[in-house]
Motif scaffolding. Structure first.
Motif, short mmCIF file in Angstrom:
data_model
loop_
_atom_site.label_atom_id
_atom_site.label_comp_id
_atom_site.label_asym_id
_atom_site.label_seq_id
_atom_site.Cartn_x
_atom_site.Cartn_y
_atom_site.Cartn_z
N LEU A 46 -6.47 0.46 0.82
CA LEU A 46 -6.45 0.18 -0.59
C LEU A 46 -7.65 0.30 -1.17
N GLY A 47 -7.62 0.85 -2.83
CA GLY A 47 -8.79 0.69 -3.37
C GLY A 47 -8.75 -0.47 -4.49
N VAL A 48 -9.41 -0.51 -5.38
CA VAL A 48 -9.82 -1.51 -6.21
C VAL A 48 -8.20 -1.98 -6.81
N GLY A 49 -7.78 -1.02 -7.27
CA GLY A 49 -6.58 -1.30 -7.95
C GLY A 49 -6.49 -0.65 -9.35
N GLU A 50 -5.49 -0.16 -9.81
CA GLU A 50 -5.23 0.32 -11.39
C GLU A 50 -5.15 -0.72 -12.31
N GLY A 51 -5.70 -0.43 -13.29
CA GLY A 51 -5.49 -1.53 -14.31
C GLY A 51 -4.42 -1.69 -15.35
N PHE A 52 -3.54 -2.74 -15.22
CA PHE A 52 -2.42 -2.92 -16.12
C PHE A 52 -2.73 -4.28 -16.78
N GLY A 53 -2.69 -4.19 -18.36
CA GLY A 53 -2.81 -5.25 -18.99
C GLY A 53 -4.12 -6.18 -18.71
N GLY A 54 -5.13 -5.27 -18.47
CA GLY A 54 -6.40 -6.11 -18.27
C GLY A 54 -6.35 -6.62 -16.79
N LEU A 55 -5.72 -6.07 -15.82
CA LEU A 55 -5.71 -6.73 -14.37
C LEU A 55 -5.63 -5.73 -13.64
N GLU A 56 -6.28 -5.67 -12.63
CA GLU A 56 -6.43 -4.48 -11.43
C GLU A 56 -5.47 -4.97 -10.40
N LEU A 57 -4.38 -4.24 -10.44
CA LEU A 57 -3.45 -4.53 -9.25
C LEU A 57 -3.40 -3.56 -8.08
N GLN A 58 -3.39 -4.00 -6.85
CA GLN A 58 -3.52 -3.10 -5.61
C GLN A 58 -2.07 -2.99 -5.35
N ARG A 59 -1.55 -1.72 -4.97
CA ARG A 59 -0.36 -1.24 -4.66
C ARG A 59 -0.47 -0.34 -3.45
N GLU A 60 0.40 -0.57 -2.49
CA GLU A 60 0.29 0.43 -1.31
C GLU A 60 0.18 1.90 -1.79
N GLU A 61 -0.78 2.55 -1.33
CA GLU A 61 -1.34 3.89 -1.72
C GLU A 61 -1.12 4.88 -0.54
N PHE A 62 -0.79 6.13 -0.97
CA PHE A 62 -0.58 7.01 0.25
C PHE A 62 0.71 7.07 1.14
N PHE A 63 1.59 6.55 0.66
CA PHE A 63 2.60 6.19 1.70
C PHE A 63 3.36 7.50 1.90
N GLY A 64 3.55 8.32 1.06
CA GLY A 64 4.46 9.80 1.62
C GLY A 64 3.50 10.59 2.42
N THR A 65 2.11 10.76 2.10
CA THR A 65 1.29 11.49 2.77
C THR A 65 0.89 10.63 4.25
N ALA A 66 0.61 9.46 4.11
CA ALA A 66 0.37 8.86 5.19
C ALA A 66 1.28 8.51 6.39
N SER A 67 2.71 8.65 5.75
CA SER A 67 3.63 8.41 6.87
C SER A 67 4.39 9.46 7.38
N GLY A 68 3.84 10.87 6.76
CA GLY A 68 4.42 12.12 7.21
C GLY A 68 5.99 12.24 6.69
N ARG A 69 6.25 11.70 5.72
CA ARG A 69 7.67 11.65 5.02
C ARG A 69 8.32 10.62 5.58
N ALA A 70 7.64 9.54 5.79
CA ALA A 70 8.54 8.19 6.29
C ALA A 70 8.79 8.35 7.82
N GLU A 71 8.19 8.91 8.70
CA GLU A 71 8.17 9.15 9.97
C GLU A 71 7.14 8.33 10.67
N ARG A 72 5.94 8.58 10.54
CA ARG A 72 4.75 7.78 11.12
C ARG A 72 4.56 6.30 10.38
N SER A 73 4.30 5.47 11.22
CA SER A 73 4.14 4.14 10.67
C SER A 73 2.76 4.00 9.98
N VAL A 74 2.91 2.98 9.11
CA VAL A 74 1.65 2.90 8.05
C VAL A 74 1.40 1.56 7.98
N ILE A 75 -0.04 1.20 8.34
CA ILE A 75 -0.55 -0.05 7.98
C ILE A 75 -1.56 -0.21 6.77
#
Length: 271
Positions: A46-75
């Motif tokens: 994860l990166g630093v996070g997107e800013g929402f309301g002055g906060l930098e929130l981290q969310r899971e990134e690259f799920f679609g590409t990292a998982s190969g359309r939900a086939e590959r496991s992603v940590i």
């Protein structure tokens, strides 16, 4: 400064659909898992996070590409304190945990991906455990003020880092696996990519007319999925061809003369 795969309003829907499981949650790190079907796993840093309301929130990134359309496991690996993995002891504990989990799961192939701080983490992770392919978008050379005194974009976080055991990407280990690094040509990232190490296993590309958000630009051009799939699944020639076809410039790297000599020697012996 981070690439957000999920919009804020869609996050809960995706989390419920794909069932992200929390494997670890400490003061420093958080690890969540999407359990795929095959014997491959991708580490998404994860990166630093997107800013929402002055906060930098981290969310899971690259799920679609990292998982190969939900086939590959992603940590998914969260550096909660945005420390740029600067503490060697904490890193050893974190990656020992991840490595043991992967061994128990029987994953046969390991990939890693990350953007910005996440890209830096993906490169450094190979110092601690085996990763077959690493793809890093716009990683920093360093956020240490002594090395990069003009870098102030993440100052609210980097000022909190008291000690740098891991000070730059030069602390990574590149002797095994393949590392693909992609930077945008424009903006302050140039001060970082000019200092990146050159190594036979590092393939470094520069995207013209792009800045720190190069992954978003590639996604807008329909290139993100082809780039990820090619970097993970294809060889060096295929990567070079894809980049050249899309006007992405390869940064020079040294020729592995020693490796070439050994390969030539093996060829002679087989005759």
């Amino acid at each position: 400064m981070a690439l957000t795969t999920f919009r804020q309003g869609d996050y809960r829907r995706h989390a419920d659909k794909y069932g992200f499981e929390t494997l670890l949650n400490t003061d420093d790190f958080k690890i969540t898992l999407y359990q795929g079907k095959g014997r491959e796993v991708c580490f998404s840093f994860l990166g630093v996070g997107e800013g929402f309301g002055g906060l930098e929130l981290q969310r899971e990134e690259f799920f679609g590409t990292a998982s190969g359309r939900a086939e590959r496991s992603v940590i998914f690996i969260f550096d909660k304190k945005r420390s740029w993995f600067s503490n060697d002891q904490k890193n050893m504990e974190l990656f020992r945990f991840i490595d043991c989990f992967c061994r128990k799961q029987g994953y046969e192939k390991r990939y890693a991906i990350g953007n910005s701080m996440g890209g830096f983490g993906a490169l450094i992770a190979a110092r601690y455990m085996q990763i077959d392919r690493v793809l890093a978008f716009c990683p920093q050379f360093s956020v240490n003020n002594d090395l990069m005194p003009g870098e102030t974009r993440w100052k609210n976080w980097t000022d909190l880092i008291g000690k740098f055991d891991i000070i730059s990407v030069n602390d990574g280990k590149y002797g095994r696996g393949r590392f693909v690094i992609i930077h945008g040509a424009d903006g302050p990232d140039k001060h970082h990519y000019d200092r990146f190490p050159k190594h036979r296993n590092i393939h470094h590309y520069i995207v013209p007319n792009a800045d720190h958000h190069v992954a978003k630009k590639l996604k807008a051009r329909g290139l993100l999925v082809p780039v990820v799939n090619t970097c993970f699944m294809k060889g060096c020639v295929a990567i070079d061809r894809l980049m050249t076809a899309n006007d992405i410039i390869k940064r020079d790297r040294p020729v592995d003369l020693f490796g070439a000599v050994k390969k030539l020697g093996r060829s002679v012996l087989k005759k």
